[in-house]
Design an enzyme around this catalytic site. Sequence first.
Site, short mmCIF file in Angstrom:
data_model
loop_
_atom_site.label_atom_id
_atom_site.label_comp_id
_atom_site.label_asym_id
_atom_site.label_seq_id
_atom_site.Cartn_x
_atom_site.Cartn_y
_atom_site.Cartn_z
N TYR A 1 -6.07 -1.96 1.22
CA TYR A 1 -6.09 -0.72 0.45
C TYR A 1 -7.44 -0.63 -0.26
O TYR A 1 -7.72 -1.41 -1.17
CB TYR A 1 -4.93 -0.72 -0.55
CG TYR A 1 -4.70 0.56 -1.31
CD1 TYR A 1 -5.40 1.74 -1.01
CD2 TYR A 1 -3.76 0.61 -2.33
CE1 TYR A 1 -5.17 2.91 -1.72
CE2 TYR A 1 -3.52 1.78 -3.04
CZ TYR A 1 -4.22 2.92 -2.73
OH TYR A 1 -3.99 4.07 -3.44
N LYS B 1 -5.66 1.46 4.34
CA LYS B 1 -5.32 2.69 3.62
C LYS B 1 -6.58 3.05 2.85
O LYS B 1 -7.04 2.29 2.00
CB LYS B 1 -4.15 2.48 2.66
CG LYS B 1 -3.84 3.71 1.80
CD LYS B 1 -2.74 3.44 0.78
CE LYS B 1 -2.55 4.66 -0.13
NZ LYS B 1 -1.54 4.43 -1.18
#
Length: 303
Positions: free
Chosen positions: A144, A172
Amino acid sequence: MTHDHGAARRPFGRVITAMVTPFRPDGSLDADGAQTLAAHLVDVQRNDALVLSGTGGESPTTTEAEKETLIRVVREAVGDRAQIIAGVGTNDTAHTVELARAAEKAGANGLLVVTPYYNRPPQSGVARHFSTVADATGLPVMLYDIPHRAGIPIATETLLRVAEHPNIVAVKDAKGDLAATSEVLARTDLAYYSGEDAATLPWLSIGAAGVVGTSTHFVGAQTLELITAFERGDVAGALRLHRQLLPIYTGIFRTAGTILVKAGLNAQGLPAGPVRSPLVDATEDETAQLRADCLAAGVELAA
């Protein structure tokens, strides 16, 4: 080395929601509510996977026992109809490894690991953190990249380096650097998911797989439609849906996304409950504005 993927790789499907964690009125974990909400997101909002205990799931304020319970009860509720990705990232590598192993044991299908935040490690430390966590379990890992929360980005060179780890399969992205991401997509097998709801369509255009969304609590099915339209070459149709959904894609972030998602779910009669401090529940004005944003996107917030 250049990789020719043709269609984007999507280890976790197309539409993933970073699910809020339902609490009872007294602030305790609502395990039954989590099952109901998860089933709704999978069966009605057509999510391929759910992130549990991400920031949107109030992971900073839930205990390790609650995190494990959440995985177990949601796994029971959704069976094999959706994958469960456990948010396990912290700014302490050893603690993240512990959380990763507990998530695997509880039945997660994958791990979401955020850049170590606040202590601002050098990129060599970031790479070692990710590799150490990826070594700790047999689960696939989604990194992330969110510089505005973590304080540092994951540098392109770091992404190219950790992409060689067999367990690190996806990113992400909430960094928003299309040129840098294009390079990573061209030179690795990493699958990319937009971490900003409104960036889903532009991200698809450079080869992303889908979105890890917040507004997808309410417009998951329409977002899947957008992605499907783009993939079949109906760019005009995808653009029409992007513009239609823009008021909720952006409106859900007028204050912390979790606060407004819970307000919206409560308005729909779905389990959400209150938020935990230091977050505060939405005001009447904020909830009214959310209703207006949803309505502008073609969604009515009604029970």
